[in-house]
Design a protein around this motif. Structure first.
Motif, short mmCIF file in Angstrom:
data_model
loop_
_atom_site.label_atom_id
_atom_site.label_comp_id
_atom_site.label_asym_id
_atom_site.label_seq_id
_atom_site.Cartn_x
_atom_site.Cartn_y
_atom_site.Cartn_z
N GLN A 120 0.84 -1.20 0.00
CA GLN A 120 0.00 0.00 0.00
C GLN A 120 0.87 1.24 0.00
N LYS A 131 -6.26 0.10 8.39
CA LYS A 131 -5.55 -1.10 8.79
C LYS A 131 -4.22 -0.74 9.45
N GLU A 151 -0.52 -3.85 3.95
CA GLU A 151 -0.87 -4.96 3.07
C GLU A 151 0.00 -4.91 1.81
N GLU A 180 -4.35 -8.01 -6.39
CA GLU A 180 -5.04 -8.90 -5.47
C GLU A 180 -6.01 -8.09 -4.61
N ASP A 181 -7.05 -8.76 -4.13
CA ASP A 181 -8.17 -8.10 -3.44
C ASP A 181 -7.74 -7.22 -2.27
N GLN A 182 -6.75 -7.66 -1.49
CA GLN A 182 -6.37 -6.92 -0.30
C GLN A 182 -5.79 -5.53 -0.61
N ASN A 219 -4.38 2.24 2.88
CA ASN A 219 -5.56 1.98 3.69
C ASN A 219 -5.22 2.37 5.12
#
Length: 152
Positions: free
Chosen positions: A53, A128, A132, A76-78, A125
């Motif tokens: 990120q 979090k 990630e 990827e989704d994350q 993000n």
């Protein structure tokens, strides 16, 4: 002696980790991303990387006159929705997927053969605590101009 052996094994595992990540990223790209280029023909270049990120990656590619192109930028989704932009070699902005709700596909043609730069930005993000990371793929499909099937 036992500690030396453990340190050696730990060091080898740490050195091998990037190779395992790259292999997993290649598999993700082949299974999840390449099929999305259809009906365009995949150009054969696997352009992917493991990004975290807040990181940015750039890729310079040549696009040819009289070809239709599909660019796919998939992560990827994350990683969330990826932001990608297309620039000419003087960094004049030509396309920004933020204008289209961060779409991952873009179909276009070029008027003349030229080099372009694709920039991918992985959003941060702040909710979090852990950073990630995941695989990001930039793929290109092509087809000759006028080769598309027209349905009536």
């Amino acid at each position: 002696m036992k500690i030396l052996l453990q340190l050696t094994i730990l060091t080898l595992c740490m050195l091998a980790l990037p190779f395992f990540s790259a292999a997993q990223c290649n598999e993700y790209t082949k299974k999840e991303c390449i099929p999305q280029l259809n009906p365009y023909t995949f150009n054969g270049q696997l352009n992917n990387a493991v990004l975290s990120q807040g990181e940015t990656a750039e890729l310079q590619l040549t696009f040819y006159k009289d070809q239709e192109y599909r660019v796919l930028v998939e992560g990827e989704d994350q990683l969330g929705k990826l932001h990608f932009q297309l620039f000419d070699t003087e960094y004049n902005l030509l396309y920004d997927n933020a204008d289209e709700d961060h779409t991952k596909l873009w179909d276009f043609m070029v008027e003349s053969t030229d080099d372009f730069i694709i920039r991918v930005l992985v959003p941060e993000n702040k909710e979090k605590e852990e950073l990630e990371s995941g695989c990001v793929s930039i793929l290109v499909g092509f087809r000759a101009f006028g080769s598309r099937t027209i349905f009536k």
